[in-house]
Design a protein around this motif. Structure first.
Motif, PDB file in Angstrom:
ATOM      1  N   LYS A 200      57.812 -34.497 -13.502  1.00 50.45           N
ATOM      2  CA  LYS A 200      58.672 -33.315 -13.480  1.00 50.45           C
ATOM      3  C   LYS A 200      58.402 -32.434 -14.690  1.00 50.45           C
ATOM      4  N   THR A 201      58.364 -31.134 -14.428  1.00 56.90           N
ATOM      5  CA  THR A 201      58.183 -30.143 -15.480  1.00 56.90           C
ATOM      6  C   THR A 201      59.340 -29.162 -15.417  1.00 56.90           C
ATOM      7  N   GLY A 202      59.941 -28.860 -16.573  1.00 60.13           N
ATOM      8  CA  GLY A 202      61.035 -27.896 -16.607  1.00 60.13           C
ATOM      9  C   GLY A 202      62.394 -28.562 -16.559  1.00 60.13           C
ATOM     10  N   PRO A 203      63.452 -27.746 -16.591  1.00 57.87           N
ATOM     11  CA  PRO A 203      64.812 -28.282 -16.705  1.00 57.87           C
ATOM     12  C   PRO A 203      65.376 -28.817 -15.399  1.00 57.87           C
ATOM     13  N   TYR A 204      66.432 -29.613 -15.535  1.00 53.23           N
ATOM     14  CA  TYR A 204      67.208 -30.067 -14.378  1.00 53.23           C
ATOM     15  C   TYR A 204      68.015 -28.911 -13.800  1.00 53.23           C
ATOM     16  N   CYS A 205      68.620 -28.126 -14.664  1.00 50.26           N
ATOM     17  CA  CYS A 205      69.443 -26.989 -14.244  1.00 50.26           C
ATOM     18  C   CYS A 205      68.555 -25.925 -13.603  1.00 50.26           C
ATOM     19  N   THR A 206      68.968 -25.401 -12.456  1.00 51.78           N
ATOM     20  CA  THR A 206      68.194 -24.355 -11.772  1.00 51.78           C
ATOM     21  C   THR A 206      68.891 -23.001 -11.800  1.00 51.78           C
ATOM     22  N   PHE A 207      70.106 -22.936 -12.332  1.00 50.98           N
ATOM     23  CA  PHE A 207      70.902 -21.698 -12.323  1.00 50.98           C
ATOM     24  C   PHE A 207      71.158 -21.264 -13.755  1.00 50.98           C
ATOM     25  N   CYS A 238      60.428 -26.865 -12.177  1.00 49.95           N
ATOM     26  CA  CYS A 238      61.484 -25.856 -12.273  1.00 49.95           C
ATOM     27  C   CYS A 238      61.079 -24.954 -13.440  1.00 49.95           C
ATOM     28  N   ASN A 239      60.720 -23.721 -13.133  1.00 51.55           N
ATOM     29  CA  ASN A 239      60.070 -22.857 -14.114  1.00 51.55           C
ATOM     30  C   ASN A 239      61.097 -21.984 -14.832  1.00 51.55           C
ATOM     31  N   ASP A 240      61.303 -22.246 -16.121  1.00 57.54           N
ATOM     32  CA  ASP A 240      62.300 -21.502 -16.898  1.00 57.54           C
ATOM     33  C   ASP A 240      61.673 -20.393 -17.739  1.00 57.54           C
ATOM     34  N   ARG A 241      60.525 -19.916 -17.350  1.00 62.22           N
ATOM     35  CA  ARG A 241      59.855 -18.866 -18.119  1.00 62.22           C
ATOM     36  C   ARG A 241      60.668 -17.573 -18.129  1.00 62.22           C
ATOM     37  N   LYS A 242      60.653 -16.901 -19.264  1.00 62.07           N
ATOM     38  CA  LYS A 242      61.246 -15.569 -19.413  1.00 62.07           C
ATOM     39  C   LYS A 242      60.128 -14.540 -19.505  1.00 62.07           C
ATOM     40  N   TYR A 243      60.461 -13.310 -19.159  1.00 62.07           N
ATOM     41  CA  TYR A 243      59.501 -12.208 -19.176  1.00 62.07           C
ATOM     42  C   TYR A 243      60.062 -11.110 -20.076  1.00 62.07           C
ATOM     43  N   GLY A 244      59.400 -10.886 -21.206  1.00 58.09           N
ATOM     44  CA  GLY A 244      59.940  -9.944 -22.175  1.00 58.09           C
ATOM     45  C   GLY A 244      61.272 -10.395 -22.727  1.00 58.09           C
ATOM     46  N   GLY A 245      61.495 -11.705 -22.733  1.00 63.53           N
ATOM     47  CA  GLY A 245      62.732 -12.260 -23.264  1.00 63.53           C
ATOM     48  C   GLY A 245      63.855 -12.376 -22.266  1.00 63.53           C
ATOM     49  N   TYR A 246      63.602 -12.047 -20.989  1.00 63.78           N
ATOM     50  CA  TYR A 246      64.659 -12.073 -19.971  1.00 63.78           C
ATOM     51  C   TYR A 246      64.190 -12.856 -18.748  1.00 63.78           C
ATOM     52  N   SER A 249      65.435 -13.745 -12.501  1.00 64.98           N
ATOM     53  CA  SER A 249      66.589 -13.867 -11.613  1.00 64.98           C
ATOM     54  C   SER A 249      67.601 -14.783 -12.273  1.00 64.98           C
ATOM     55  N   ASP A 250      68.799 -14.864 -11.684  1.00 65.05           N
ATOM     56  CA  ASP A 250      69.802 -15.783 -12.230  1.00 65.05           C
ATOM     57  C   ASP A 250      69.556 -17.220 -11.788  1.00 65.05           C
ATOM     58  N   HIS A 251      68.631 -17.423 -10.853  1.00 65.21           N
ATOM     59  CA  HIS A 251      68.152 -18.752 -10.491  1.00 65.21           C
ATOM     60  C   HIS A 251      66.717 -18.888 -10.976  1.00 65.21           C
ATOM     61  N   LEU A 252      66.313 -20.126 -11.233  1.00 65.78           N
ATOM     62  CA  LEU A 252      64.921 -20.384 -11.580  1.00 65.78           C
ATOM     63  C   LEU A 252      64.133 -20.725 -10.318  1.00 65.78           C
ATOM     64  N   PRO A 253      62.862 -20.324 -10.268  1.00 66.94           N
ATOM     65  CA  PRO A 253      62.026 -20.756  -9.147  1.00 66.94           C
ATOM     66  C   PRO A 253      61.730 -22.244  -9.242  1.00 66.94           C
ATOM     67  N   VAL A 254      61.745 -22.903  -8.103  1.00 65.96           N
ATOM     68  CA  VAL A 254      61.461 -24.333  -8.019  1.00 65.96           C
ATOM     69  C   VAL A 254      60.333 -24.527  -7.013  1.00 65.96           C
ATOM     70  N   TYR A 255      59.335 -25.355  -7.371  1.00 60.58           N
ATOM     71  CA  TYR A 255      58.327 -25.678  -6.388  1.00 60.58           C
ATOM     72  C   TYR A 255      57.834 -27.102  -6.600  1.00 60.58           C
ATOM     73  N   VAL A 256      57.216 -27.646  -5.563  1.00 55.77           N
ATOM     74  CA  VAL A 256      56.707 -29.008  -5.592  1.00 55.77           C
ATOM     75  C   VAL A 256      55.311 -29.018  -4.971  1.00 55.77           C
ATOM     76  N   ASP A 257      54.356 -29.583  -5.711  1.00 55.51           N
ATOM     77  CA  ASP A 257      53.041 -29.833  -5.130  1.00 55.51           C
ATOM     78  C   ASP A 257      53.186 -31.021  -4.173  1.00 55.51           C
ATOM     79  N   MET A 258      52.760 -30.826  -2.931  1.00 57.65           N
ATOM     80  CA  MET A 258      52.954 -31.838  -1.907  1.00 57.65           C
ATOM     81  C   MET A 258      51.624 -32.292  -1.302  1.00 57.65           C
ATOM     82  N   LYS A 259      51.533 -33.560  -1.035  1.00 58.78           N
ATOM     83  CA  LYS A 259      50.469 -34.121  -0.195  1.00 58.78           C
ATOM     84  C   LYS A 259      51.072 -34.393   1.172  1.00 58.78           C
ATOM     85  N   VAL A 260      50.499 -33.785   2.176  1.00 60.59           N
ATOM     86  CA  VAL A 260      51.014 -33.969   3.529  1.00 60.59           C
ATOM     87  C   VAL A 260      50.502 -35.304   4.064  1.00 60.59           C
ATOM     88  N   ASP A 261      51.419 -36.154   4.501  1.00 63.40           N
ATOM     89  CA  ASP A 261      51.059 -37.477   5.012  1.00 63.40           C
ATOM     90  C   ASP A 261      50.450 -37.362   6.427  1.00 63.40           C
TER      91      ASP A 261
END
Length: 261
Positions: A200-207, A238-246, A249-261
């Motif tokens: 896992k990369t990034g915070p638990y909190c997504t909001f 869960c990507n907590d990056r800021k852009y120009g210090g902001y 969105s008020d939510h963070l983007p979340v993604y998962v690299d997946m291997k399809v079974d």
């Protein structure tokens, strides 16, 4: 596979966080996260137009739950995918009710006045491998009671629209914590990628609530999910990056690299 609540357009925001000043941050965030497939929530009409125009590597299909046709000029949820990688088929949308194919107005979601909730879904086919996946997107009800009441409907819709049992993904801002009864119901059918063994990369909190003082690594507001069946998570972000210090969105983007079974 990801999800991103991009925050609807409202006059409630301060200057730095209104849509006019953050829309380029949202597009930059989406491009840098480099989703192959992701769900979108809170897409106001101007947001839909802007994202469609700016994200030229993606195809986005929207569902407007306030329109009987599913494609009106209101706040919508969406399913986005890289045009060069996937083709879409079996596009469907539904409302949370006993009559899911019909627009249902109700006031049990916690919103003021009459509101509608639902979901959209499709089969995506990888153009290179011909592998097919099923993807469902939603934005959960605001109140716990209707979330719990309607939770089982998503499984029913998945079984209806994914009869071939392709690898299945259910993503969105669920508006509830992991122990929320609705999320407990979802986990009786899907798996929660956050609780997989994937690194896992990034915070638990997504909001983040546009709160620059909030410690995202200790705050417990976890609302955005990538659920899966018949796939293996390889990395959760869960990507907590800021852009120009902001934030974008008020939510963070979340993604998962997946291997399809």
């Amino acid at each position: 596979m990801g999800t991103y609540n991009v925050r609807y357009i409202t006059t409630e925001e301060d200057e730095q966080n209104n849509w006019a000043n953050r829309k380029t941050r949202v597009v930059q965030s989406i491009n840098e996260n480099d989703f192959d497939v992701f769900g979108l929530q809170e897409c106001s009409p101007d947001i839909k137009s802007y994202l469609t125009a700016q994200l030229d590597s993606y195809t986005i299909r929207y569902f407007d739950p306030k329109s009987a046709s599913g494609s009106g000029d209101h706040e919508s949820i969406g399913l986005a995918y890289k045009t060069a990688k996937y083709t879409l088929s079996n596009w469907h949308y539904f409302w949370l009710s006993d009559t899911p194919s019909t627009m249902t107005l109700n006031n049990d979601t916690g919103d003021s006045g009459s509101f509608t909730r639902g979901g959209c879904c499709a089969i995506l086919t990888n153009k290179t491998t011909n592998t097919k996946i099923f993807v469902m997107v939603t934005h959960g009800c605001l109140n716990a009671s209707p979330r719990a009441t309607h939770a089982a409907q998503y499984e029913a819709m998945e079984k209806q629209y994914n009869p071939n049992h392709y690898p299945s993904f259910f993503v969105g801002d669920m508006n509830g914590q992991p122990d929320d009864p609705a999320n407990v119901t979802y986990r009786s059918y899907w798996n929660d990628s956050y609780y997989s063994s994937a690194p896992k990369t990034g915070p638990y909190c997504t909001f983040n609530a546009f709160n620059l003082e909030r410690n995202m690594y200790t705050h417990k507001n976890h609302l955005d999910y990538v659920y899966y069946r018949n796939a293996t998570p390889l990395r959760y972000v869960c990507n907590d990056r800021k852009y120009g210090g902001y934030y974008a969105s008020d939510h963070l983007p979340v993604y998962v690299d997946m291997k399809v079974d």
